[in-house]
Enzyme design. Sequence first.
Site, PDB file in Angstrom:
ATOM      1  CG  ASP A  82      48.801  43.265  41.696  1.00 12.38           C
ATOM      2  OD1 ASP A  82      48.805  42.049  41.903  1.00 12.38           O
ATOM      3  OD2 ASP A  82      47.977  44.063  42.205  1.00 12.38           O
ATOM      4  CG  HIS A  83      45.738  41.381  39.498  1.00 14.15           C
ATOM      5  ND1 HIS A  83      45.091  40.189  39.672  1.00 14.15           N
ATOM      6  CD2 HIS A  83      45.699  42.011  40.691  1.00 14.15           C
ATOM      7  CE1 HIS A  83      44.670  40.093  40.922  1.00 14.15           C
ATOM      8  NE2 HIS A  83      45.035  41.181  41.578  1.00 14.15           N
ATOM      9  CG  ASP A 104      44.626  37.255  37.559  1.00 10.85           C
ATOM     10  OD1 ASP A 104      44.183  36.091  37.623  1.00 10.85           O
ATOM     11  OD2 ASP A 104      43.995  38.248  37.953  1.00 10.85           O
ATOM     12  CG  HIS A 178      40.997  42.909  44.090  1.00 11.86           C
ATOM     13  ND1 HIS A 178      40.724  41.762  43.381  1.00 11.86           N
ATOM     14  CD2 HIS A 178      42.328  42.905  44.312  1.00 11.86           C
ATOM     15  CE1 HIS A 178      41.856  41.099  43.166  1.00 11.86           C
ATOM     16  NE2 HIS A 178      42.844  41.768  43.724  1.00 11.86           N
ATOM     17  N   GLY A 179      38.992  45.975  46.670  1.00  9.69           N
ATOM     18  CA  GLY A 179      38.138  47.140  46.929  1.00  9.69           C
ATOM     19  C   GLY A 179      37.654  47.171  48.364  1.00  9.69           C
ATOM     20  CG  HIS A 206      45.614  39.341  45.356  1.00  8.49           C
ATOM     21  ND1 HIS A 206      45.837  40.114  44.242  1.00  8.49           N
ATOM     22  CD2 HIS A 206      46.626  38.443  45.398  1.00  8.49           C
ATOM     23  CE1 HIS A 206      46.927  39.687  43.631  1.00  8.49           C
ATOM     24  NE2 HIS A 206      47.424  38.671  44.306  1.00  8.49           N
ATOM     25  N   GLY A 208      43.553  43.234  50.436  1.00  6.50           N
ATOM     26  CA  GLY A 208      43.891  43.491  51.841  1.00  6.50           C
ATOM     27  C   GLY A 208      43.086  44.604  52.501  1.00  6.50           C
ATOM     28  CG  ASN A 228      48.685  41.942  46.677  1.00  6.04           C
ATOM     29  OD1 ASN A 228      49.780  41.608  47.106  1.00  6.04           O
ATOM     30  ND2 ASN A 228      48.276  41.616  45.472  1.00  6.04           N
ATOM     31  CB  THR A 231      41.074  50.009  48.005  1.00  4.92           C
ATOM     32  OG1 THR A 231      40.887  49.151  46.862  1.00  4.92           O
ATOM     33  CG2 THR A 231      39.915  50.972  48.100  1.00  4.92           C
TER      34      THR A 231
HETATM   35  P1  13P Z   1      42.673  46.138  47.783  1.00  7.55           P
HETATM   36  O1  13P Z   1      42.446  47.211  46.776  1.00  7.55           O
HETATM   37  O2  13P Z   1      41.413  45.551  48.307  1.00  7.55           O
HETATM   38  O3  13P Z   1      43.581  46.587  48.890  1.00  7.55           O
HETATM   39  O4  13P Z   1      43.396  44.927  47.036  1.00  7.55           O
HETATM   40  C1  13P Z   1      44.667  45.095  46.550  1.00  7.55           C
HETATM   41  C2  13P Z   1      45.107  43.956  45.726  1.00  7.55           C
HETATM   42  O5  13P Z   1      44.803  42.811  46.005  1.00  7.55           O
HETATM   43  C3  13P Z   1      45.936  44.245  44.563  1.00  7.55           C
HETATM   44  O6  13P Z   1      46.139  43.134  43.774  1.00  7.55           O
END
Ligand code: 13P
Length: 284
Positions: A82-83, A104, A178-179, A206, A208, A228, A231
């Site tokens: 990922d990323h 990314d 994210h987060g 992303h 999620g 995705n 968190t």
């Molecule tokens: P979250 O940490 O918000 O669930 O996002 C995960 C993500 O997009 C990983 O690339």
Amino acid sequence: MGLVKMKELLKQASEQNRAAGAFSVGNLEMVKGAVKAAEEMNTPIILQIAEVRLPHSPLCFMGPMMVEAARNAKVDIAVHLDHGKTLAVLKQALDYGFTSVMMDGSTLPFEENIKKTLEAVSLAREYGATVEAELGLVGGSEDGSTDEGIRCTNPGDAKVFCEKTGVDALAVAIGNAHGNYPVAPRLAFDVLKAIDETTDIPLVLHGGTGITPEDFRKAAGLGIRKINIATASFDSLTKKAEAYLKSEGKHDYFGLNEAMVQGVYENVKRHIRIFNCAEPLSFS
Ligand code: 13P
């Protein structure tokens, strides 16, 4: 059953008009919890780790463990970087047997993002692996260390980007980040619909954690094929571990191990239920 290419898994999700869950992992317990949930739900998943996580969870340990867990699973599992930021790390992941990688280039100018993505596509093709890219800017960052804001994906740019790069899946920015969100985000479904209509590849959501079950399903109805979650799994693991350590009696590593596995298992299962779109919505 076992290790599969992400492309196959996304194709299957598309045929079933649902999204596949892509669950981030950082240790043995997270891998075990995610695979246990997938097997119990009889649902294919993607196991993934982001390049920024590697200082805590080195790829030389995580890579073989994730690939081996997928190979031995009773359901189809794709293993994804990922990323990814650098070709060198993408190559390492592919050498360990990852079946997909993300390049990314979302913080780069459009043409540079295309150039970087093309390099990743050319490398991944040597391994028969799937490539995800990002256009527009998803808010925050995988580990919360940076935040350059949110820039919604432009549907016209998305069409050109996909045509020029030949990428297999595209992460979109539609107000997601994210987060943990302070409040559930208002996703720009009109933008998502326009991107879905101008491109013909699986789209990726992303950030999620914290998106409502209703919005997950709405997004899946508009071309999102991979969601995705990171968190929420890290938080669920931490909560279970805290509860275990605060519980009565003696504590040891083995009890802690089970608590961590359980935390991730419960979170992954809850999300698979929502993503499968087969049951009525319930978020508990
Ligand atoms: P979250 O940490 O918000 O669930 O996002 C995960 C993500 O997009 C990983 O690339």
